[in-house]
Motif scaffolding. Structure first.
Motif, PDB file in Angstrom:
ATOM      1  N   GLN A  76      43.410  52.023  30.853  1.00 44.08           N
ATOM      2  CA  GLN A  76      43.331  51.028  31.847  1.00 44.08           C
ATOM      3  C   GLN A  76      42.125  50.082  31.616  1.00 44.08           C
ATOM      4  O   GLN A  76      41.183  50.703  31.137  1.00 44.08           O
ATOM      5  N   LEU A  77      42.462  48.897  31.762  1.00 39.89           N
ATOM      6  CA  LEU A  77      41.477  47.853  31.242  1.00 39.89           C
ATOM      7  C   LEU A  77      41.208  46.961  32.457  1.00 39.89           C
ATOM      8  O   LEU A  77      42.082  46.567  33.144  1.00 39.89           O
ATOM      9  N   ARG A  78      39.649  46.835  32.678  1.00 36.88           N
ATOM     10  CA  ARG A  78      39.448  45.847  33.738  1.00 36.88           C
ATOM     11  C   ARG A  78      38.588  44.978  32.988  1.00 36.88           C
ATOM     12  O   ARG A  78      37.411  45.199  32.680  1.00 36.88           O
ATOM     13  N   CYS A  79      39.064  43.823  32.623  1.00 34.06           N
ATOM     14  CA  CYS A  79      38.489  42.619  31.852  1.00 34.06           C
ATOM     15  C   CYS A  79      37.293  42.098  32.683  1.00 34.06           C
ATOM     16  O   CYS A  79      37.510  41.720  33.857  1.00 34.06           O
ATOM     17  N   ALA A  80      36.438  41.456  31.828  1.00 31.84           N
ATOM     18  CA  ALA A  80      35.285  40.832  32.570  1.00 31.84           C
ATOM     19  C   ALA A  80      35.666  39.612  32.466  1.00 31.84           C
ATOM     20  O   ALA A  80      36.566  39.140  32.021  1.00 31.84           O
ATOM     21  N   PRO A  81      35.112  38.711  33.746  1.00 41.11           N
ATOM     22  CA  PRO A  81      35.437  37.232  33.712  1.00 41.11           C
ATOM     23  C   PRO A  81      35.303  36.576  32.211  1.00 41.11           C
ATOM     24  O   PRO A  81      34.400  36.938  31.675  1.00 41.11           O
ATOM     25  N   ASP A  82      36.326  35.733  31.937  1.00 38.23           N
ATOM     26  CA  ASP A  82      36.170  35.132  30.685  1.00 38.23           C
ATOM     27  C   ASP A  82      36.157  35.799  29.359  1.00 38.23           C
ATOM     28  O   ASP A  82      36.018  35.529  28.459  1.00 38.23           O
ATOM     29  N   ARG A  83      36.577  36.970  29.483  1.00 39.56           N
ATOM     30  CA  ARG A  83      36.707  37.852  28.441  1.00 39.56           C
ATOM     31  C   ARG A  83      37.989  38.774  28.477  1.00 39.56           C
ATOM     32  O   ARG A  83      38.160  39.773  27.855  1.00 39.56           O
ATOM     33  N   GLU A  99      52.028  48.359  23.768  1.00 37.07           N
ATOM     34  CA  GLU A  99      52.345  47.632  24.983  1.00 37.07           C
ATOM     35  C   GLU A  99      51.271  47.077  25.569  1.00 37.07           C
ATOM     36  O   GLU A  99      50.065  48.043  25.665  1.00 37.07           O
ATOM     37  N   MET A 100      51.329  46.067  26.561  1.00 36.92           N
ATOM     38  CA  MET A 100      50.256  45.738  27.341  1.00 36.92           C
ATOM     39  C   MET A 100      50.963  45.105  28.602  1.00 36.92           C
ATOM     40  O   MET A 100      51.794  44.532  28.600  1.00 36.92           O
ATOM     41  N   HIS A 101      50.740  45.863  29.585  1.00 29.81           N
ATOM     42  CA  HIS A 101      51.212  45.362  31.184  1.00 29.81           C
ATOM     43  C   HIS A 101      50.217  44.797  32.134  1.00 29.81           C
ATOM     44  O   HIS A 101      49.059  45.541  32.102  1.00 29.81           O
ATOM     45  N   LYS A 102      50.387  43.797  32.727  1.00 29.90           N
ATOM     46  CA  LYS A 102      49.528  43.360  33.480  1.00 29.90           C
ATOM     47  C   LYS A 102      49.696  44.063  34.979  1.00 29.90           C
ATOM     48  O   LYS A 102      50.876  44.368  35.131  1.00 29.90           O
ATOM     49  N   LEU A 103      48.448  44.427  35.737  1.00 33.68           N
ATOM     50  CA  LEU A 103      48.565  45.159  36.761  1.00 33.68           C
ATOM     51  C   LEU A 103      48.153  44.783  37.925  1.00 33.68           C
ATOM     52  O   LEU A 103      47.116  43.769  37.912  1.00 33.68           O
ATOM     53  N   SER A 104      48.346  45.168  39.028  1.00 31.08           N
ATOM     54  CA  SER A 104      47.722  45.060  40.426  1.00 31.08           C
ATOM     55  C   SER A 104      46.723  46.132  40.614  1.00 31.08           C
ATOM     56  O   SER A 104      46.822  46.949  39.865  1.00 31.08           O
ATOM     57  N   GLY A 105      45.619  45.759  41.471  1.00 32.93           N
ATOM     58  CA  GLY A 105      45.012  46.816  41.673  1.00 32.93           C
ATOM     59  C   GLY A 105      43.567  46.657  41.084  1.00 32.93           C
ATOM     60  O   GLY A 105      43.154  45.555  40.581  1.00 32.93           O
ATOM     61  N   THR A 106      42.852  47.623  40.975  1.00 37.84           N
ATOM     62  CA  THR A 106      41.490  47.870  40.252  1.00 37.84           C
ATOM     63  C   THR A 106      41.573  47.435  38.730  1.00 37.84           C
ATOM     64  O   THR A 106      40.196  46.854  38.360  1.00 37.84           O
ATOM     65  N   HIS A 107      42.407  47.857  37.990  1.00 40.38           N
ATOM     66  CA  HIS A 107      42.334  47.410  36.623  1.00 40.38           C
ATOM     67  C   HIS A 107      43.279  46.151  36.402  1.00 40.38           C
ATOM     68  O   HIS A 107      44.353  46.012  37.139  1.00 40.38           O
ATOM     69  N   CYS A 108      43.120  45.366  35.383  1.00 38.98           N
ATOM     70  CA  CYS A 108      44.029  44.266  35.159  1.00 38.98           C
ATOM     71  C   CYS A 108      45.262  44.509  34.075  1.00 38.98           C
ATOM     72  O   CYS A 108      46.478  43.742  34.135  1.00 38.98           O
ATOM     73  N   ALA A 109      44.865  45.559  33.285  1.00 36.13           N
ATOM     74  CA  ALA A 109      46.093  45.831  32.472  1.00 36.13           C
ATOM     75  C   ALA A 109      46.038  47.342  32.165  1.00 36.13           C
ATOM     76  O   ALA A 109      45.230  48.039  32.167  1.00 36.13           O
ATOM     77  N   GLY A 132      35.499  44.512  28.431  1.00 39.00           N
ATOM     78  CA  GLY A 132      35.080  44.973  29.682  1.00 39.00           C
ATOM     79  C   GLY A 132      35.246  46.396  29.867  1.00 39.00           C
ATOM     80  O   GLY A 132      35.340  47.059  28.970  1.00 39.00           O
ATOM     81  N   GLU A 133      35.545  46.979  31.272  1.00 38.84           N
ATOM     82  CA  GLU A 133      35.557  48.285  31.355  1.00 38.84           C
ATOM     83  C   GLU A 133      36.958  48.846  31.333  1.00 38.84           C
ATOM     84  O   GLU A 133      38.112  48.210  31.530  1.00 38.84           O
ATOM     85  N   HIS A 134      37.024  50.050  30.722  1.00 34.94           N
ATOM     86  CA  HIS A 134      38.307  50.931  30.528  1.00 34.94           C
ATOM     87  C   HIS A 134      38.230  52.097  30.654  1.00 34.94           C
ATOM     88  O   HIS A 134      37.006  52.877  30.739  1.00 34.94           O
ATOM     89  N   THR A 135      39.382  52.737  31.048  1.00 35.07           N
ATOM     90  CA  THR A 135      39.599  54.241  31.530  1.00 35.07           C
ATOM     91  C   THR A 135      40.633  54.569  30.459  1.00 35.07           C
ATOM     92  O   THR A 135      41.692  54.189  30.443  1.00 35.07           O
ATOM     93  N   THR A 136      40.336  55.873  29.733  1.00 34.64           N
ATOM     94  CA  THR A 136      41.361  56.216  28.626  1.00 34.64           C
ATOM     95  C   THR A 136      41.760  57.375  28.993  1.00 34.64           C
ATOM     96  O   THR A 136      41.169  58.497  29.760  1.00 34.64           O
TER      97      THR A 136
END
Length: 169
Positions: A76-83, A99-109, A132-136
């Motif tokens: 789960q990836l939470r991209c930093a602004p402009d990154r 695969e990469m999926h755009k998400l709603s919620g606290t993570h963007c992908a 940005g931040e990520h959870t694996t």
């Protein structure tokens, strides 16, 4: 939840979709036999399903483990602004990402990733840190995969609003 496609599929279309999901290498002759059509009629139906965007591609499913990629992870990836990962980079720089999926919620992908080892995972995580931040989450076992979509006649009790949508089809 919208279940209606832009093109309604009849029983024969569903049979074709099922057969091609199970074996995309079927000849039109064999496909026709399996669904009760002549080879030219089966070919025409397939062409219409392709034109409607229902059938989007054909390919082989491979065993990543046998290709030397035994480690499957979801990130789960939470991209930093402009990154944002794929706005500031390219897919070619991350061949591990399946695969990469755009998400709603606290993570963007959500990324589905195949890797060769824990060291490979660590190196990928270091590359992702720039975005940005990520959870694996490491997959420990695969309990269920649905490689075939077959919703012609759901055999489950659906929520009443979903059942109404099915009834309108």
């Amino acid at each position: 939840m919208a279940l209606r496609s832009e093109r309604s599929l009849d029983q024969t279309d569903w049979k074709i979709v099922r057969e091609l999901q199970q074996d995309s290498r079927l000849s039109f002759n064999e496909l026709g036999k399996r669904v009760g059509l002549s080879a030219p009629a089966a070919a025409e139906r397939v062409r219409k399903l392709e034109d409607a965007g229902i059938i989007t591609s054909y390919g082989a499913r491979v065993d990543a483990t046998k290709l030397g990629l035994p480690l499957l992870v979801f990130i789960q990836l939470r991209c930093a602004p402009d990154r944002c990962l794929f706005k500031t980079s390219s897919a070619e720089k991350f061949p591990e990402i399946l695969e990469m999926h755009k998400l709603s919620g606290t993570h963007c992908a959500m990324l589905r990733v195949a890797l060769s080892s824990m060291e490979h995972l660590e190196a990928l995580q270091e590359r992702l840190n720039a975005h940005g931040e990520h959870t694996t989450n490491v997959v420990t076992s695969n309990l269920f995969t649905r490689p075939i979509i077959d919703w012609e006649k759901p055999e489950v009790d659906l929520h009443p609003s979903v059942q109404q949508e099915w009834d309108r089809r």
